[in-house]
Enzyme design. Structure first.
Site, PDB file in Angstrom:
ATOM      1  N   ASP A 158       0.961  -1.251  -0.232  1.00 59.59           N
ATOM      2  CA  ASP A 158       0.055  -0.083   0.025  1.00 59.59           C
ATOM      3  C   ASP A 158       0.755   1.209   0.083  1.00 59.59           C
ATOM      4  O   ASP A 158       1.335   1.802   1.033  1.00 59.59           O
ATOM      5  CB  ASP A 158      -0.805  -0.035   1.286  1.00 59.59           C
ATOM      6  CG  ASP A 158      -2.091   1.145   1.208  1.00 59.59           C
ATOM      7  OD1 ASP A 158      -2.142   1.687   0.121  1.00 59.59           O
ATOM      8  OD2 ASP A 158      -2.872   1.024   2.053  1.00 59.59           O
ATOM      9  N   ALA A 159       1.234   1.457  -1.185  1.00 59.43           N
ATOM     10  CA  ALA A 159       2.376   2.602  -1.406  1.00 59.43           C
ATOM     11  C   ALA A 159       1.751   3.786  -1.990  1.00 59.43           C
ATOM     12  O   ALA A 159       2.254   4.793  -2.069  1.00 59.43           O
ATOM     13  CB  ALA A 159       3.562   1.957  -2.230  1.00 59.43           C
ATOM     14  N   LYS A 160       1.046   3.724  -2.697  1.00 61.17           N
ATOM     15  CA  LYS A 160       0.100   4.860  -3.557  1.00 61.17           C
ATOM     16  C   LYS A 160       1.215   5.702  -4.537  1.00 61.17           C
ATOM     17  O   LYS A 160       0.989   6.764  -4.462  1.00 61.17           O
ATOM     18  CB  LYS A 160      -0.722   5.695  -2.541  1.00 61.17           C
ATOM     19  CG  LYS A 160      -1.723   4.885  -1.637  1.00 61.17           C
ATOM     20  CD  LYS A 160      -2.421   5.806  -0.732  1.00 61.17           C
ATOM     21  CE  LYS A 160      -3.406   5.301   0.008  1.00 61.17           C
ATOM     22  NZ  LYS A 160      -2.963   4.067   0.997  1.00 61.17           N
ATOM     23  N   ARG A 161       1.953   4.876  -5.138  1.00 61.49           N
ATOM     24  CA  ARG A 161       2.942   5.429  -5.963  1.00 61.49           C
ATOM     25  C   ARG A 161       2.283   6.106  -7.247  1.00 61.49           C
ATOM     26  O   ARG A 161       1.107   5.757  -7.511  1.00 61.49           O
ATOM     27  CB  ARG A 161       4.066   4.670  -6.404  1.00 61.49           C
ATOM     28  CG  ARG A 161       4.945   4.193  -5.061  1.00 61.49           C
ATOM     29  CD  ARG A 161       5.541   5.243  -4.367  1.00 61.49           C
ATOM     30  NE  ARG A 161       6.491   4.751  -3.480  1.00 61.49           N
ATOM     31  CZ  ARG A 161       6.623   4.978  -2.254  1.00 61.49           C
ATOM     32  NH1 ARG A 161       5.280   5.047  -1.545  1.00 61.49           N
ATOM     33  NH2 ARG A 161       7.531   4.469  -1.381  1.00 61.49           N
ATOM     34  N   THR A 215      -0.700  -0.483  -4.651  1.00 61.72           N
ATOM     35  CA  THR A 215      -1.461   0.764  -4.958  1.00 61.72           C
ATOM     36  C   THR A 215      -0.854   1.696  -5.827  1.00 61.72           C
ATOM     37  O   THR A 215       0.183   2.188  -5.536  1.00 61.72           O
ATOM     38  CB  THR A 215      -2.207   1.142  -3.678  1.00 61.72           C
ATOM     39  OG1 THR A 215      -1.045   1.494  -2.609  1.00 61.72           O
ATOM     40  CG2 THR A 215      -2.925  -0.032  -3.012  1.00 61.72           C
TER      41      THR A 215
END
Length: 314
Positions: A129-132, A156
């Site tokens: 869950d890094a939302k890069r 993510t």
């Protein structure tokens, strides 16, 4: 998926140095590249059927919230995660470490993250869950970091910068992009419900994200984040993306309804990974924290079993 299960030494403060010194003995190497075991859409559904669960447990591990007796361990974050995983892995199909809780601790945090990933059984889907999401060449490097170095199954990704920031993540065979579509935070109203034109019609911005991204990936390599507190829009999400898996955070402490999510979001392959973090991992602050986490996870799994029986009869 990465073959896990080795015990790892704490105290090495270099992520790369740690990994080179502590390669799991069960990993096979071909031309110096790790051979990974993929988790396909069908295999994920088979795990859901076998475990009667579509539970994802968020490993948002905060040193300020874990039981105090764990602080005596050399790596308390990993020790907490290890015990949570051992207590719950037969009840869930995915674990989702939120990367911020690890990188906040610098190099030591990255070591804790890698050790945690190795502790996850190979039949459990792993989500970074890094939302890069950045320009193309930067996104490619992010993808290499999480897919080739750490061997997560998925990551993510934020779509705000468009196709060239997302498609580099989709170039890795047997890996998954989980695209932010409709989130449950208060600030989502700032942009996600703005009116825009897509395919000649007026839509909300989150709908345009769904429509356009269908051109980039497939149900075999792309999922969507849809917040549990947005149940009134899940039917619309399913109209646009009928076959994709949805990662649904917000159940439990955030008040999302598992019953409504299951009713409106489930498809013939289940198509749901419902995340719960605080309600499970912080069910107790005592030495029985892992046992209480299992009890909380079991309650969710049993409810999920009922919905699977109702909506996907065997």
């Amino acid at each position: 998926m990465f073959v896990k299960g080795s015990c790892c030494k704490a105290g090495a403060f270099s992520f790369l140095g740690y990994f080179q010194q502590n390669k799991p003995k069960t990993v096979r190497f071909v031309h110096h590249n790790l051979v990974t075991i993929p988790m396909t859409r069908q295999q994920l559904f088979e795990q859901i059927q076998r475990k009667r669960s579509y539970l994802c447990i968020g490993l948002d591990t905060d040193l300020k919230k874990i039981p105090q007796h764990l602080l005596q361990h050399e790596d308390p974050i990993f020790e907490f995660n290890r015990q949570i995983i051992e207590a719950t892995s037969d009840l869930c199909v995915a674990y989702k470490p939120n990367i911020a809780f690890y990188e906040a601790h610098g190099p030591k945090g990255w070591v804790s993250l890698q050790k945690t990933l190795e502790a996850i059984p190979e039949d459990v889907f792993s989500i970074a869950d890094a939302k890069r999401g950045d320009i193309g060449n930067t996104s490619e490097l992010y993808a290499r970091a999480f897919f080739e170095q750490m061997h997560f199954d998925s990551i993510t990704v934020a779509p705000y910068m468009g196709a060239d920031s997302v498609t580099p993540f989709l170039q890795f065979p047997d890996k998954w992009v989980i695209l932010l579509a409709l989130t449950s935070n208060e600030g989502s109203k700032d942009f996600q419900f703005s009116s825009v034109v897509a395919q000649g019609e007026e839509h909300f911005l989150f709908e345009k994200v769904l429509l356009r991204s269908q051109e980039w990936g497939t149900p075999e390599n792309m999922m969507y984040v849809v917040g549990a507190t947005r149940c009134d829009y899940i039917e619309r999400v399913r109209e646009i993306a009928p076959d994709n898996f949805l990662l649904v955070p917000g159940v439990g402490a955030q008040g999302g309804s598992l019953a409504e999510i299951s009713k409106y979001g489930m498809n013939s392959h289940c198509g749901l990974l419902v995340n719960s973090s605080r309600q499970i991992i912080y069910a107790s602050q005592g030495e029985d924290f892992a046992e209480k986490a299992r009890t909380a996870a079991l309650a969710v799994q049993q409810e999920m079993d009922r919905y699977l029986n109702e909506y996907i009869p065997s």
